[in-house]
Design an enzyme around this catalytic site. Structure first.
Site, short mmCIF file in Angstrom:
data_model
loop_
_atom_site.label_atom_id
_atom_site.label_comp_id
_atom_site.label_asym_id
_atom_site.label_seq_id
_atom_site.Cartn_x
_atom_site.Cartn_y
_atom_site.Cartn_z
N ASP A 148 0.87 -1.26 -0.23
CA ASP A 148 0.23 0.04 0.21
C ASP A 148 0.77 1.27 -0.10
O ASP A 148 1.58 1.32 0.77
CB ASP A 148 -1.00 0.03 1.34
CG ASP A 148 -2.04 0.92 1.07
OD1 ASP A 148 -3.26 0.40 1.01
OD2 ASP A 148 -1.97 2.31 1.18
N HIS A 208 -11.33 -7.76 -12.88
CA HIS A 208 -12.06 -6.57 -12.11
C HIS A 208 -13.05 -7.08 -11.56
O HIS A 208 -14.25 -7.73 -12.20
CB HIS A 208 -12.31 -5.65 -13.41
CG HIS A 208 -13.01 -4.21 -12.48
ND1 HIS A 208 -12.32 -3.34 -11.79
CD2 HIS A 208 -14.44 -3.97 -12.17
CE1 HIS A 208 -13.25 -2.53 -11.27
NE2 HIS A 208 -14.35 -3.02 -11.51
N HIS A 241 -12.19 -1.64 -6.69
CA HIS A 241 -11.53 -2.72 -7.21
C HIS A 241 -11.37 -3.71 -6.01
O HIS A 241 -10.50 -3.45 -5.34
CB HIS A 241 -10.46 -2.80 -8.09
CG HIS A 241 -9.85 -3.90 -8.60
ND1 HIS A 241 -9.56 -4.09 -10.03
CD2 HIS A 241 -9.47 -5.17 -8.18
CE1 HIS A 241 -8.88 -5.48 -10.29
NE2 HIS A 241 -9.14 -5.82 -9.10
N HIS A 277 -10.22 -5.46 -3.16
CA HIS A 277 -9.07 -5.91 -2.45
C HIS A 277 -8.99 -6.11 -1.13
O HIS A 277 -9.95 -5.79 -0.33
CB HIS A 277 -7.90 -4.46 -2.64
CG HIS A 277 -8.84 -3.17 -2.01
ND1 HIS A 277 -9.77 -2.71 -2.99
CD2 HIS A 277 -8.63 -2.53 -0.93
CE1 HIS A 277 -10.04 -1.64 -2.12
NE2 HIS A 277 -9.47 -1.41 -1.13
P1 5GP Z 1 -9.68 1.08 0.57
O1 5GP Z 1 -10.04 2.46 1.23
O2 5GP Z 1 -10.44 1.28 -0.74
O3 5GP Z 1 -10.09 0.00 1.26
O4 5GP Z 1 -8.12 0.96 0.27
C1 5GP Z 1 -7.58 1.37 -0.85
C2 5GP Z 1 -6.14 1.40 -0.49
O5 5GP Z 1 -5.24 1.63 -1.76
C3 5GP Z 1 -5.64 2.81 0.24
O6 5GP Z 1 -5.06 2.09 1.54
C4 5GP Z 1 -4.56 3.45 -0.35
O7 5GP Z 1 -3.20 3.75 0.40
C5 5GP Z 1 -4.20 2.52 -1.75
N1 5GP Z 1 -3.85 3.02 -2.86
C6 5GP Z 1 -4.59 3.83 -3.63
N2 5GP Z 1 -4.06 4.04 -4.62
C7 5GP Z 1 -2.90 3.45 -4.74
C8 5GP Z 1 -1.87 3.17 -5.42
O8 5GP Z 1 -1.86 3.66 -6.78
N3 5GP Z 1 -0.83 2.33 -5.35
C9 5GP Z 1 -0.64 1.80 -4.03
N4 5GP Z 1 0.39 0.85 -3.96
N5 5GP Z 1 -1.72 1.69 -3.30
C10 5GP Z 1 -2.71 2.72 -3.53
ZN ZN Z 2 -10.15 -3.06 -11.42
#
Ligand code: 5GP
Ligand code: ZN
Length: 112
Positions: free
Chosen positions: A30, A46, A96, A98
């Site tokens: 992350d 996806h 997406h 995760h």
């Molecule tokens: P969510 O908030 O959707 O559960 O988690 C998304 C995660 O993706 C966040 O922890 C954010 O820091 C991470 N993230 C967003 N964009 C990128 C990126 O371009 N590269 C990486 N490595 N992490 C990302």
């Molecule tokens: Zn996707």
């Protein structure tokens, strides 16, 4: 899928620091780690969110849960938290599917 940042990472169009990769799954660090180790594990296909897991795609999700212990073993940790944020109210910012894998510090429960 067009304009999906994690599809672009899965395709190698956006760089990431990889922790694990095979034909169906990618794990990468992350950008804004919330623990000493913070890895995101995604299906390469996806799937927008957990609500879109179906009998047709669930084998890849099961595979993710085989990969996670392997990553933990390879990186040398046994204790970790797996988080999936499903939907805006749950804090899902990237649409997406995760799974966050966090390790290296204590975690509180309930998560808040
Ligand atoms: P969510 O908030 O959707 O559960 O988690 C998304 C995660 O993706 C966040 O922890 C954010 O820091 C991470 N993230 C967003 N964009 C990128 C990126 O371009 N590269 C990486 N490595 N992490 C990302
Ligand atoms: Zn996707």
């Amino acid at each position: 899928m067009d304009n999906c940042i994690f599809c672009k990472i899965a395709a190698g169009e956006i760089p990431s620091r990889k922790a694990y990769e095979d034909d169906r799954v990618l794990a990468f660090y992350d950008l804004e780690p919330q623990a000493p180790t913070h890895i995101l594990v995604i299906p390469k296909q996806h799937i927008a969110w957990a609500n879109d897991i179906t009998p047709e795609n669930s084998a890849d999700i099961a595979h993710i849960f085989e990969v996670i212990p392997q990553i933990a073993k390879d990186l040398g940790f046994t204790d970790y938290r797996i988080i999936n944020n499903c939907g805006d109210q749950a804090g899902q910012s990237v649409k997406h599917l995760h799974f966050h894998v966090l390790s290296g510090r204590d975690f509180t429960w309930p998560p808040g």
